[in-house]
Design a protein around this motif. Sequence first.
Motif, mmCIF file in Angstrom:
data_model
loop_
_atom_site.group_PDB
_atom_site.id
_atom_site.type_symbol
_atom_site.label_atom_id
_atom_site.label_comp_id
_atom_site.label_asym_id
_atom_site.label_seq_id
_atom_site.Cartn_x
_atom_site.Cartn_y
_atom_site.Cartn_z
ATOM 1 N N GLU A 1 37.652 10.052 -7.086
ATOM 2 C CA GLU A 1 37.365 11.382 -7.627
ATOM 3 C C GLU A 1 38.642 12.154 -7.942
ATOM 4 O O GLU A 1 38.786 12.747 -9.007
ATOM 5 C CB GLU A 1 36.506 12.184 -6.637
ATOM 6 C CG GLU A 1 35.122 11.599 -6.407
ATOM 7 C CD GLU A 1 34.268 11.594 -7.666
ATOM 8 O OE1 GLU A 1 34.487 12.463 -8.532
ATOM 9 O OE2 GLU A 1 33.402 10.710 -7.786
ATOM 10 N N GLN A 2 39.581 12.165 -7.016
ATOM 11 C CA GLN A 2 40.782 12.981 -7.161
ATOM 12 C C GLN A 2 41.731 12.468 -8.239
ATOM 13 O O GLN A 2 42.566 13.227 -8.744
ATOM 14 C CB GLN A 2 41.521 13.075 -5.824
ATOM 15 C CG GLN A 2 40.849 13.974 -4.799
ATOM 16 C CD GLN A 2 40.734 15.419 -5.293
ATOM 17 O OE1 GLN A 2 41.689 15.986 -5.808
ATOM 18 N NE2 GLN A 2 39.553 16.002 -5.146
ATOM 19 N N ASP A 3 41.632 11.215 -8.605
ATOM 20 C CA ASP A 3 42.476 10.686 -9.685
ATOM 21 C C ASP A 3 42.245 11.479 -10.965
ATOM 22 O O ASP A 3 43.200 11.886 -11.642
ATOM 23 C CB ASP A 3 42.171 9.203 -9.918
ATOM 24 C CG ASP A 3 42.936 8.640 -11.107
ATOM 25 O OD1 ASP A 3 44.165 8.481 -10.995
ATOM 26 O OD2 ASP A 3 42.301 8.385 -12.151
ATOM 27 N N ALA A 4 40.996 11.712 -11.308
ATOM 28 C CA ALA A 4 40.671 12.474 -12.517
ATOM 29 C C ALA A 4 41.142 13.918 -12.388
ATOM 30 O O ALA A 4 41.642 14.509 -13.359
ATOM 31 C CB ALA A 4 39.169 12.426 -12.783
ATOM 32 N N ARG B 1 33.591 7.663 -14.940
ATOM 33 C CA ARG B 1 33.279 7.888 -13.528
ATOM 34 C C ARG B 1 32.892 6.600 -12.808
ATOM 35 O O ARG B 1 33.383 6.320 -11.708
ATOM 36 C CB ARG B 1 32.167 8.934 -13.401
ATOM 37 C CG ARG B 1 32.647 10.356 -13.651
ATOM 38 C CD ARG B 1 31.522 11.354 -13.696
ATOM 39 N NE ARG B 1 30.648 11.145 -14.834
ATOM 40 C CZ ARG B 1 29.816 12.056 -15.309
ATOM 41 N NH1 ARG B 1 29.732 13.233 -14.722
ATOM 42 N NH2 ARG B 1 29.067 11.816 -16.357
ATOM 43 N N ALA B 2 32.005 5.829 -13.421
ATOM 44 C CA ALA B 2 31.561 4.580 -12.779
ATOM 45 C C ALA B 2 32.701 3.569 -12.712
ATOM 46 O O ALA B 2 32.858 2.858 -11.711
ATOM 47 C CB ALA B 2 30.373 3.991 -13.541
ATOM 48 N N ARG B 3 33.522 3.518 -13.768
ATOM 49 C CA ARG B 3 34.628 2.565 -13.781
ATOM 50 C C ARG B 3 35.682 2.903 -12.730
ATOM 51 O O ARG B 3 36.284 2.012 -12.127
ATOM 52 C CB ARG B 3 35.272 2.519 -15.178
ATOM 53 C CG ARG B 3 34.368 1.959 -16.250
ATOM 54 C CD ARG B 3 35.131 1.621 -17.521
ATOM 55 N NE ARG B 3 35.747 2.771 -18.168
ATOM 56 C CZ ARG B 3 35.095 3.638 -18.929
ATOM 57 N NH1 ARG B 3 33.791 3.477 -19.127
ATOM 58 N NH2 ARG B 3 35.720 4.635 -19.514
ATOM 59 N N ARG B 4 35.905 4.199 -12.486
ATOM 60 C CA ARG B 4 36.904 4.585 -11.480
ATOM 61 C C ARG B 4 36.473 4.148 -10.079
ATOM 62 O O ARG B 4 37.308 3.810 -9.243
ATOM 63 C CB ARG B 4 37.142 6.095 -11.510
ATOM 64 C CG ARG B 4 37.966 6.560 -12.694
ATOM 65 C CD ARG B 4 38.591 7.938 -12.443
ATOM 66 N NE ARG B 4 37.617 8.928 -12.039
ATOM 67 C CZ ARG B 4 36.855 9.624 -12.877
ATOM 68 N NH1 ARG B 4 36.933 9.404 -14.169
ATOM 69 N NH2 ARG B 4 36.001 10.532 -12.431
ATOM 70 N N LYS B 5 35.185 4.152 -9.813
ATOM 71 C CA LYS B 5 34.709 3.709 -8.502
ATOM 72 C C LYS B 5 35.028 2.229 -8.290
ATOM 73 O O LYS B 5 35.339 1.803 -7.174
ATOM 74 C CB LYS B 5 33.201 3.948 -8.379
ATOM 75 C CG LYS B 5 32.827 5.427 -8.276
ATOM 76 C CD LYS B 5 31.323 5.607 -8.150
ATOM 77 C CE LYS B 5 30.955 7.081 -8.060
ATOM 78 N NZ LYS B 5 29.495 7.285 -7.964
ATOM 79 N N THR C 1 39.501 -0.419 -3.556
ATOM 80 C CA THR C 1 40.381 -0.707 -2.419
ATOM 81 C C THR C 1 41.342 0.447 -2.186
ATOM 82 O O THR C 1 41.764 1.124 -3.126
ATOM 83 C CB THR C 1 41.209 -1.987 -2.667
ATOM 84 O OG1 THR C 1 42.107 -1.763 -3.762
ATOM 85 C CG2 THR C 1 40.288 -3.156 -3.009
ATOM 86 N N MET C 2 41.714 0.661 -0.949
ATOM 87 C CA MET C 2 42.670 1.706 -0.610
ATOM 88 C C MET C 2 44.050 1.383 -1.174
ATOM 89 O O MET C 2 44.827 2.277 -1.502
ATOM 90 C CB MET C 2 42.750 1.872 0.909
ATOM 91 C CG MET C 2 41.496 2.456 1.544
ATOM 92 S SD MET C 2 41.057 4.099 0.876
ATOM 93 C CE MET C 2 42.506 5.047 1.340
#
Length: 237
Positions: A144-147, A174-178, A183-184
């Motif tokens: 979330e915070q990347d965007a 949004r779905a692609r960022r998940k 991975t951390m």
Amino acid sequence: MNQVEVKRIVAELLPYIRYHRLDAGDRLPSERDLCTKFNASRNSVREALTALEIMRVVERRPNSGIYLQALGKDTSVDAMVMFSDAGVPLLEGEVSDFLETRRILEIESFRLACQRHTDADIERLVDVIETCERNLEAGITLAEQDAVFHLALVEAAHNQVYLRLVNSFYLTSRARRKVFFKTMEQSFRSHQDHVKLLAALRKRDFDAGEKILQQHLASVGKFWSERLQNDPNEKII
């Protein structure tokens, strides 16, 4: 008008178009048939078609029917977000097109931000960086915070058109960022790049920031390229 029902119709109609491989110029079912197919009222179907017509996805021809338009230069940017919200997979080549356009927009935005950013812009980005650090310590990815960070970076360019365009791309991803930030490890790598980008922005050093952005966005392209090579049949939303 029941807007919830209208959104549902749009969300079901878009995958229907892709599933049946309808091309530009193909005729869609009549309003009556769509009412039956989606178990909806005539008014709701008409409202949904109006929304699609405004975004140049379909065309209603008097005394003829409803036809699919070419999803090309005349299609609204909002239509991309609408397809994403409906869970419609991207077509072949669209992933690379999205990434290429994002790279062009963000690099030019960074150039402008180096010239125009204010103390308030820097403070906003510092807040985002600190939030990301707290999340990472808590084991929360940057999905979330990347965007939030990238949009704050674009906002520092003080060009509302750029901001709206880039925001549209982030809404569709949004779905692609998940998946990307599953991975951390990926989250930590991206965060390190964000810290470097902020440092370059503070110094108004476009050349340094451009190199970081190029590498940062190239890693995203490499991720999806390798993923598609491993599974050519994967449907990317």
